[in-house]
Design a protein around this motif. Structure first.
Motif, PDB file in Angstrom:
ATOM      1  N   ASP A  14      44.842  35.367  28.208  1.00  0.00           N
ATOM      2  CA  ASP A  14      44.406  36.488  29.036  1.00  0.00           C
ATOM      3  C   ASP A  14      45.122  36.443  30.385  1.00  0.00           C
ATOM      4  OD1 ASP A  14      43.182  38.431  30.499  1.00  0.00           O
ATOM      5  OD2 ASP A  14      41.132  37.810  30.051  1.00  0.00           O
ATOM      6  N   PRO A  15      46.057  37.365  30.656  1.00  0.00           N
ATOM      7  CA  PRO A  15      46.801  37.296  31.918  1.00  0.00           C
ATOM      8  C   PRO A  15      45.930  37.542  33.137  1.00  0.00           C
ATOM      9  CG  PRO A  15      47.282  39.350  30.766  1.00  0.00           C
ATOM     10  CD  PRO A  15      46.466  38.515  29.831  1.00  0.00           C
ATOM     11  N   ILE A  16      44.885  38.355  32.988  1.00  0.00           N
ATOM     12  CA  ILE A  16      43.995  38.632  34.118  1.00  0.00           C
ATOM     13  C   ILE A  16      43.230  37.369  34.516  1.00  0.00           C
ATOM     14  CG2 ILE A  16      42.000  39.986  34.864  1.00  0.00           C
ATOM     15  CD1 ILE A  16      42.939  42.164  32.940  1.00  0.00           C
ATOM     16  N   PHE A  17      42.650  36.712  33.496  1.00  0.00           N
ATOM     17  CA  PHE A  17      41.905  35.481  33.788  1.00  0.00           C
ATOM     18  C   PHE A  17      42.838  34.408  34.341  1.00  0.00           C
ATOM     19  CE2 PHE A  17      40.353  31.286  32.563  1.00  0.00           C
ATOM     20  CZ  PHE A  17      39.078  31.315  33.102  1.00  0.00           C
ATOM     21  N   ARG A  18      44.045  34.335  33.760  1.00  0.00           N
ATOM     22  CA  ARG A  18      44.985  33.289  34.170  1.00  0.00           C
ATOM     23  C   ARG A  18      45.395  33.463  35.626  1.00  0.00           C
ATOM     24  NH1 ARG A  18      48.387  34.254  30.274  1.00  0.00           N
ATOM     25  NH2 ARG A  18      50.143  34.975  31.514  1.00  0.00           N
ATOM     26  N   LEU A  19      45.716  34.688  35.999  1.00  0.00           N
ATOM     27  CA  LEU A  19      46.121  34.937  37.377  1.00  0.00           C
ATOM     28  C   LEU A  19      44.954  34.734  38.337  1.00  0.00           C
ATOM     29  CD1 LEU A  19      48.159  35.857  39.467  1.00  0.00           C
ATOM     30  CD2 LEU A  19      47.585  38.211  38.921  1.00  0.00           C
ATOM     31  N   GLY A  20      43.772  35.226  37.956  1.00  0.00           N
ATOM     32  CA  GLY A  20      42.617  35.050  38.837  1.00  0.00           C
ATOM     33  C   GLY A  20      42.278  33.588  39.050  1.00  0.00           C
ATOM     34  N   LEU A  21      42.349  32.789  37.959  1.00  0.00           N
ATOM     35  CA  LEU A  21      42.046  31.366  38.071  1.00  0.00           C
ATOM     36  C   LEU A  21      43.102  30.660  38.914  1.00  0.00           C
ATOM     37  CD1 LEU A  21      40.341  28.924  37.269  1.00  0.00           C
ATOM     38  CD2 LEU A  21      41.695  28.737  35.176  1.00  0.00           C
ATOM     39  N   ARG A  22      44.371  31.036  38.702  1.00  0.00           N
ATOM     40  CA  ARG A  22      45.426  30.384  39.470  1.00  0.00           C
ATOM     41  C   ARG A  22      45.277  30.653  40.965  1.00  0.00           C
ATOM     42  NH1 ARG A  22      51.773  29.813  38.125  1.00  0.00           N
ATOM     43  NH2 ARG A  22      52.378  28.827  40.079  1.00  0.00           N
ATOM     44  N   VAL A  23      45.056  31.924  41.305  1.00  0.00           N
ATOM     45  CA  VAL A  23      44.917  32.280  42.712  1.00  0.00           C
ATOM     46  C   VAL A  23      43.723  31.561  43.334  1.00  0.00           C
ATOM     47  CG1 VAL A  23      44.383  34.181  44.279  1.00  0.00           C
ATOM     48  CG2 VAL A  23      46.067  34.500  42.468  1.00  0.00           C
ATOM     49  N   ILE A 234      36.055  31.669  45.963  1.00  0.00           N
ATOM     50  CA  ILE A 234      35.594  32.602  44.945  1.00  0.00           C
ATOM     51  C   ILE A 234      35.827  32.046  43.565  1.00  0.00           C
ATOM     52  CG2 ILE A 234      36.027  34.595  46.407  1.00  0.00           C
ATOM     53  CD1 ILE A 234      38.578  35.011  44.896  1.00  0.00           C
ATOM     54  N   SER A 235      35.106  32.596  42.604  1.00  0.00           N
ATOM     55  CA  SER A 235      35.270  32.177  41.227  1.00  0.00           C
ATOM     56  C   SER A 235      36.362  32.997  40.570  1.00  0.00           C
ATOM     57  CB  SER A 235      33.954  32.384  40.462  1.00  0.00           C
ATOM     58  OG  SER A 235      33.601  33.730  40.485  1.00  0.00           O
ATOM     59  N   PRO A 236      37.053  32.440  39.555  1.00  0.00           N
ATOM     60  CA  PRO A 236      38.107  33.202  38.892  1.00  0.00           C
ATOM     61  C   PRO A 236      37.542  34.396  38.162  1.00  0.00           C
ATOM     62  CG  PRO A 236      37.596  31.203  37.675  1.00  0.00           C
ATOM     63  CD  PRO A 236      36.838  31.125  38.942  1.00  0.00           C
ATOM     64  N   LEU A 237      38.384  35.411  38.004  1.00  0.00           N
ATOM     65  CA  LEU A 237      37.949  36.627  37.323  1.00  0.00           C
ATOM     66  C   LEU A 237      38.000  36.451  35.827  1.00  0.00           C
ATOM     67  CD1 LEU A 237      39.668  39.574  39.168  1.00  0.00           C
ATOM     68  CD2 LEU A 237      37.247  39.150  38.946  1.00  0.00           C
ATOM     69  N   ASN A 238      37.059  37.019  35.139  1.00  0.00           N
ATOM     70  CA  ASN A 238      37.233  37.301  33.727  1.00  0.00           C
ATOM     71  C   ASN A 238      36.989  38.790  33.541  1.00  0.00           C
ATOM     72  OD1 ASN A 238      34.449  37.717  33.661  1.00  0.00           O
ATOM     73  ND2 ASN A 238      34.031  35.640  32.965  1.00  0.00           N
ATOM     74  N   SER A 239      36.923  39.240  32.312  1.00  0.00           N
ATOM     75  CA  SER A 239      36.879  40.671  32.074  1.00  0.00           C
ATOM     76  C   SER A 239      35.574  41.308  32.519  1.00  0.00           C
ATOM     77  CB  SER A 239      37.090  40.947  30.579  1.00  0.00           C
ATOM     78  OG  SER A 239      36.086  40.295  29.826  1.00  0.00           O
ATOM     79  N   GLN A 240      34.563  40.520  32.875  1.00  0.00           N
ATOM     80  CA  GLN A 240      33.285  41.104  33.241  1.00  0.00           C
ATOM     81  C   GLN A 240      32.862  40.725  34.649  1.00  0.00           C
ATOM     82  OE1 GLN A 240      31.149  39.403  30.060  1.00  0.00           O
ATOM     83  NE2 GLN A 240      31.592  41.053  28.623  1.00  0.00           N
ATOM     84  N   GLN A 241      33.808  40.189  35.447  1.00  0.00           N
ATOM     85  CA  GLN A 241      33.462  39.796  36.800  1.00  0.00           C
ATOM     86  C   GLN A 241      34.257  40.623  37.786  1.00  0.00           C
ATOM     87  OE1 GLN A 241      34.203  35.512  36.471  1.00  0.00           O
ATOM     88  NE2 GLN A 241      32.132  35.237  37.158  1.00  0.00           N
ATOM     89  N   MET A 242      33.678  40.850  38.943  1.00  0.00           N
ATOM     90  CA  MET A 242      34.369  41.551  40.009  1.00  0.00           C
ATOM     91  C   MET A 242      34.417  40.615  41.204  1.00  0.00           C
ATOM     92  SD  MET A 242      35.157  44.790  39.282  1.00  0.00           S
ATOM     93  CE  MET A 242      35.005  45.773  40.744  1.00  0.00           C
ATOM     94  N   PRO A 243      35.391  40.782  42.085  1.00  0.00           N
ATOM     95  CA  PRO A 243      35.497  39.893  43.228  1.00  0.00           C
ATOM     96  C   PRO A 243      34.430  40.198  44.261  1.00  0.00           C
ATOM     97  CG  PRO A 243      37.104  41.626  43.364  1.00  0.00           C
ATOM     98  CD  PRO A 243      36.428  41.769  42.049  1.00  0.00           C
ATOM     99  N   THR A 244      34.067  39.183  45.011  1.00  0.00           N
ATOM    100  CA  THR A 244      33.161  39.393  46.128  1.00  0.00           C
ATOM    101  C   THR A 244      33.924  39.094  47.405  1.00  0.00           C
ATOM    102  OG1 THR A 244      32.420  37.112  45.901  1.00  0.00           O
ATOM    103  CG2 THR A 244      31.107  38.788  44.820  1.00  0.00           C
ATOM    104  N   PHE A 245      33.766  39.956  48.409  1.00  0.00           N
ATOM    105  CA  PHE A 245      34.443  39.728  49.663  1.00  0.00           C
ATOM    106  C   PHE A 245      33.745  38.607  50.428  1.00  0.00           C
ATOM    107  CE2 PHE A 245      35.727  44.137  48.831  1.00  0.00           C
ATOM    108  CZ  PHE A 245      37.087  43.920  48.857  1.00  0.00           C
ATOM    109  N   LEU A 246      34.545  37.786  51.062  1.00  0.00           N
ATOM    110  CA  LEU A 246      34.031  36.594  51.708  1.00  0.00           C
ATOM    111  C   LEU A 246      33.729  36.849  53.181  1.00  0.00           C
ATOM    112  CD1 LEU A 246      36.525  34.040  50.173  1.00  0.00           C
ATOM    113  CD2 LEU A 246      34.351  34.807  49.283  1.00  0.00           C
ATOM    114  N   PRO A 247      32.881  36.032  53.753  1.00  0.00           N
ATOM    115  CA  PRO A 247      32.592  36.178  55.174  1.00  0.00           C
ATOM    116  C   PRO A 247      33.801  35.814  56.020  1.00  0.00           C
ATOM    117  CG  PRO A 247      31.577  34.194  54.303  1.00  0.00           C
ATOM    118  CD  PRO A 247      32.114  34.940  53.133  1.00  0.00           C
TER     119      PRO A 247
END
Length: 576
Positions: A14-23, A234-247
């Motif tokens: 999954d390229p989305i999960f892979r990139l989100g986890l890497r970042v 933040i936690s890595p993205l998967n297909s059912q997660q959205m990012p949360t903005f940090l303080p």
């Protein structure tokens, strides 16, 4: 513990999960991802290259078992784990997977895998697990069935936490979509309703499943020491997660992770062009557009890391801005088309990437140098400077600043992608191999390609002579962003007085025409309004009344004639 950063190899289809986890992982100071690959074959190739240079360069392999769902793929994944442990027994393997059956986990353990944890686990939980396994330890996440003999209070608390986590992730997703520019009014109303329902559901779950005061929530069975990393990562993205903005007050690396993760999520939206401006990437199939944008995002992440590691100051970012964009464009071409990928035109063999790089003289002036607010974006992500956009100063790390940075980043990705495609359209547009590999099916005929190229040519002419001058005169930028239905366009304010003074020729004439129109338009409107009122007065009060009097006289005359005739007729009858 290693003195140098902990180095990982990520393997996931999954390229989305892979990139989100890497970042997300690279926001941790003592963790470095040396490579991320989608397949076992690519993993073996990259491992052979890395180990040949330095046998200790990879400290841990993190992988998904096949594609995570297909039984056949899972069995192949088990064989790959066995192969990894046979070839590289010194490298620990951590399974980060969607699987949860005891049978598969036992099978994976028997192949030599050193640990397992499920996808969706937060970074705050994942990092200590990674450190534990990389240092020779083991970690196996305990999969507990609801039918097990847990105490009722523990079961209730687990159900409550699970429900709250799901509601929170969905609520974050909905809230994030509500902030996307260009959202249709109907979609906004639906999302607002969903948000109210989720808030009500969270309140109900918290109150209905809350543990009595005398009961304390049961802690997880396994606790690991807290690592040295930001607690708000933040936690890595998967297909059912959205990012949360940090303080605010985050480290620049975590700040970059936040903005990039938001962009990764938006890349899951459709990529259809919703604007009236043709884009070079419109000729590609949607999956090819997305692939290209992912590559550019990854390359940009590496460039920003290099700037940060070299402790580059703001003045150097300003000086090297154009070079950064050119390097980004060149690397994206090589990765997207393949560094050594070739096509044949007649008897001539052409390396696509090299040919395009050698024949792209106008890309820099027509596209790359005109990408707005890049210095502001780079300094925000690298140096954590405040972001001054739309005549407002946004504090670094704030939700508003991250939102504005995401908009600038999305426009940059789209414009660099356009620059990647432009030399292809100029020189290799009608090659059948290129059509089959990249083009949308509606764009494969020669006629459609030529029509598309003509539209782009007119876009460049209008931009050079009219559109850009108008934007400068109106102190604004037009930016392309990822919206829920496709690529949209927004306008933001920006002071451009210095650019205005440098205009000459036709662009200067355009600004003078606009200024003349603004100056004279109200007067002309007043004159036309006055003349229009006078014309209406003449038509209604003068001509209209005159015609009315004439008509009335004619009617009265006709009535008098008929009356005389009747009188004469009566007199004739009496004389008879």
């Amino acid at each position: 513990m290693h003195d140098r950063p902990l180095t990982l190899l990520l393997i996931d289809p999954d390229p989305i999960f892979r990139l989100g986890l890497r970042v997300a992982l690279e926001s941790i100071s003592d963790i470095q991802v040396v490579a991320d690959v989608p397949t076992d074959i690519a993993a073996l190739q990259i491992l052979a290259q890395i180990i040949a240079q330095d046998p200790n360069q990879v400290n841990l392999i993190v992988l998904e078992l096949g594609n995570g769902y297909s039984r056949e793929s899972q069995q192949l994944g088990l064989q790959f784990c066995k192969q990894l442990k046979a070839l590289y027994p010194q490298i620990p393997v951590l399974l980060l997977s969607v699987i949860s059956t005891q049978e598969l986990l036992l099978a994976a353990k028997s192949t030599g895998v050193n640990g397992y944890c499920p996808k969706g686990i937060s970074i705050s939980e994942l990092v200590p697990i990674i450190q534990e396994v990389a240092n020779g330890g083991y970690y196996w996440y305990i999969v507990t069935s609801l039918s097990s003999s847990l105490p009722l209070s523990s079961l209730r608390n687990n159900v409550r936490l699970s429900g709250i986590n799901y509601i929170n992730s969905t609520l974050t997703a909905v809230t994030g979509q509500l902030k996307i520019p260009g959202l249709p009014l109907l979609d906004k109303a639906i999302l607002a309703g969903q948000r109210r329902e989720l808030l009500a559901a969270r309140w109900l779950v918290n109150h209905l499943l809350a543990a009595p005061k005398e009961e304390q929530p049961i802690q997880p069975a396994q606790q690991l020491p807290s690592p040295n990393y930001p607690t708000n990562a933040i936690s890595p993205l998967n297909s059912q997660q959205m990012p949360t903005f940090l303080p605010p007050l985050l480290s620049p690396r975590v700040l970059q992770s936040t903005v990039f993760t938001s962009c990764v999520n938006k890349l899951q939206f459709p990529l259809q062009n919703l604007t009236d401006i043709p884009l070079e990437i419109d000729i590609f199939r949607e999956e090819k557009k997305r692939e290209l944008l992912y590559i550019i995002l990854q390359k940009l992440s590496q460039q920003l890391d290099d700037l940060r590691n070299n402790e580059v100051k703001l003045n150097l970012i300003q000086n090297f801005k154009n070079k950064i964009l050119i390097d980004l464009w060149q690397e994206a071409i090589r990765d997207f088309f393949g560094k050594f990928s070739c096509i044949y035109i007649g008897d001539n063999k052409i390396e696509i990437a090299s040919f395009m790089l050698d024949n792209a003289a106008n890309v820099e002036t027509q596209i790359l140098n005109k990408i707005p607010l890049t210095v502001e974006l780079f300094s925000y992500l690298v140096l954590q400077t405040d972001l001054y956009i739309d005549n407002i100063s946004y504090r670094a790390g704030s939700e508003q600043a991250n939102s504005q940075a995401s908009i600038i980043l999305e426009n940059l990705l789209i414009q660099v992608a356009n620059a990647v495609v432009q030399p292809l359209l100029n020189f290799l547009a009608d090659i059948e191999t290129i059509k089959q590999g990249y083009y949308d099916r509606h764009m494969i005929s020669t006629r459609e390609i030529e029509r598309f190229r003509n539209n782009l040519s007119w876009k460049y002419r209008l931009r050079n002579y009219v559109t850009e001058a108008q934007e400068i005169f109106e102190s604004r930028y037009e930016l392309f962003v990822f919206a829920p239905r496709g690529i949209a366009k927004i306008s933001i304010y920006a002071p451009r007085s210095q650019e205005l003074t440098k205009l000459s020729g036709i662009p200067l004439v355009v600004t003078l025409v606009l200024e003349f129109r603004d100056a004279i338009a109200p007067r002309i409107q007043s004159i036309l309004s006055f003349l229009g009122s006078g014309f209406v007065f003449i038509l209604t009060q003068v001509i209209g009344r005159g015609l009315g009097l004439i008509g009335r006289g004619i009617l009265q005359g006709m009535g008098s004639v008929s009356l005389i005739e009747k009188t004469q007729n009566r007199n004739k009858e009496r004389t008879k």
